[in-house]
Design a protein around this motif. Structure first.
Motif, short mmCIF file in Angstrom:
data_model
loop_
_atom_site.label_atom_id
_atom_site.label_comp_id
_atom_site.label_asym_id
_atom_site.label_seq_id
_atom_site.Cartn_x
_atom_site.Cartn_y
_atom_site.Cartn_z
N ALA A 15 0.83 -1.21 0.00
CA ALA A 15 0.00 0.00 0.00
C ALA A 15 0.87 1.26 0.00
CB ALA A 15 -0.94 -0.01 1.20
N ARG A 16 1.94 1.25 0.80
CA ARG A 16 2.81 2.43 0.85
C ARG A 16 3.53 2.62 -0.49
NH1 ARG A 16 8.15 3.64 1.98
NH2 ARG A 16 8.48 5.67 2.98
N ALA A 17 3.98 1.54 -1.09
CA ALA A 17 4.67 1.65 -2.37
C ALA A 17 3.75 2.20 -3.45
CB ALA A 17 5.21 0.27 -2.79
N VAL A 18 2.50 1.72 -3.49
CA VAL A 18 1.55 2.20 -4.49
C VAL A 18 1.20 3.66 -4.23
CG1 VAL A 18 -0.78 1.92 -5.41
CG2 VAL A 18 0.62 -0.09 -4.95
N ARG A 77 -2.02 -7.73 -3.95
CA ARG A 77 -2.12 -6.64 -2.98
C ARG A 77 -1.83 -5.29 -3.63
NH1 ARG A 77 0.75 -8.98 2.56
NH2 ARG A 77 -0.75 -10.66 2.95
N LEU A 78 -0.94 -5.27 -4.63
CA LEU A 78 -0.67 -4.02 -5.33
C LEU A 78 -1.92 -3.51 -6.05
CD1 LEU A 78 2.83 -4.83 -6.89
CD2 LEU A 78 2.36 -3.22 -5.03
N VAL A 79 -2.66 -4.43 -6.67
CA VAL A 79 -3.87 -4.05 -7.39
C VAL A 79 -4.93 -3.55 -6.42
CG1 VAL A 79 -5.74 -4.89 -8.85
CG2 VAL A 79 -3.39 -5.62 -9.30
N VAL A 80 -5.12 -4.27 -5.31
CA VAL A 80 -6.11 -3.85 -4.31
C VAL A 80 -5.71 -2.52 -3.69
CG1 VAL A 80 -7.16 -4.44 -2.10
CG2 VAL A 80 -6.88 -6.20 -3.85
N ALA A 81 -4.42 -2.33 -3.42
CA ALA A 81 -3.96 -1.06 -2.85
C ALA A 81 -4.22 0.09 -3.80
CB ALA A 81 -2.47 -1.15 -2.53
N LEU A 82 -4.04 -0.13 -5.10
CA LEU A 82 -4.31 0.92 -6.08
C LEU A 82 -5.78 1.33 -6.04
CD1 LEU A 82 -3.21 2.67 -8.38
CD2 LEU A 82 -3.79 0.82 -9.95
#
Length: 224
Positions: free
Chosen positions: A2-5, A93-98
């Motif tokens: 989440a932080r990276a996105v 998780r990257l997709v959900v975070a976006l």
């Protein structure tokens, strides 16, 4: 993840003119609505006289998720997405975070502006909040649907490929047609009683929770 996105999204929004103008391009639609409505008193969706009046702002709310999906999935620096292949980050998780960042930092502020505009046009704060709330829930469901239909990693596709995507065009057409039907459905069927409003809100909330589970299941299928 989440932080990276979040870092990626805010860096692109600050420094990438295409992304910034693409997201902020929704604002002229609001201005167009204000100018087109003029002194039309039929601006309250709860008032029968307003039924059948074009509601451009509601259509803008429903289109906003498609705009966010397009802007946050493509980039001129898409070749830098090789980093996804050499880290231990979970792609799902990257997709959900976006999606979550798009909702919290872009969709919600937009809905606040929409609620203020509705309140100013209709002079009834309660009606404005209810209408905006239901539109916001449908808009979030549309964003979840976009992820289910075509999950994308943040800024990982070239702009030309994304803009020419037949799937994205088909999804936007579906949203436009469905939005027109929804805009006519709410005043005629839902806004006739507060009980129907409560049932509709509960149904949309249940559908949102269900789609959250389905989205998480769907993005797990993205290979790491």
């Amino acid at each position: 993840e989440a932080r990276a996105v979040a870092l990626l999204v805010f860096a692109h929004f600050r420094h990438d003119l295409r992304v910034r103008m693409g997201v902020l391009g929704i604002l002229p639609l609001l201005l167009f609505y204000i100018l087109l409505a003029g002194d039309n008193p039929a601006s309250d969706p709860f008032v029968p006289a307003s039924v059948g009046t074009p509601d451009f702002i509601a259509l803008a709310v429903l289109l906003f998720p498609a705009i966010l999906t397009q802007q946050f999935s493509s980039s001129e620096s898409y070749k830098a997405s090789w980093i996804y292949d050499v880290t231990h980050a979970d792609r799902g998780r990257l997709v959900v975070a976006l999606k979550n960042i798009a909702v919290v930092y872009f969709l919600l502020p937009f809905l606040i502006a929409v609620a203020a505009l509705y309140a100013w046009r209709s002079a009834h704060l309660g009606h404005a909040l209810v209408h905006t709330g239901l539109l916001g829930m449908v808009s979030h469901i549309a964003l979840q649907g976009a992820i289910l239909f075509n999950p994308q990693l943040p800024f990982a596709r070239p702009q030309e490929k994304m803009s020419s995507s037949a799937g994205l065009f088909a999804w936007m057409m579906f949203v436009i047609i469905g939005g027109q039907l929804l805009i006519g459905f709410l005043p005629r069927v839902v806004y006739v009683s507060w009980n129907r409003i409560a049932v509709t809100a509960a149904a949309l909330a249940a559908l949102t929770l269900l789609l959250n589970r389905v989205v998480r299941w769907r993005v797990r299928a993205i290979p790491n």
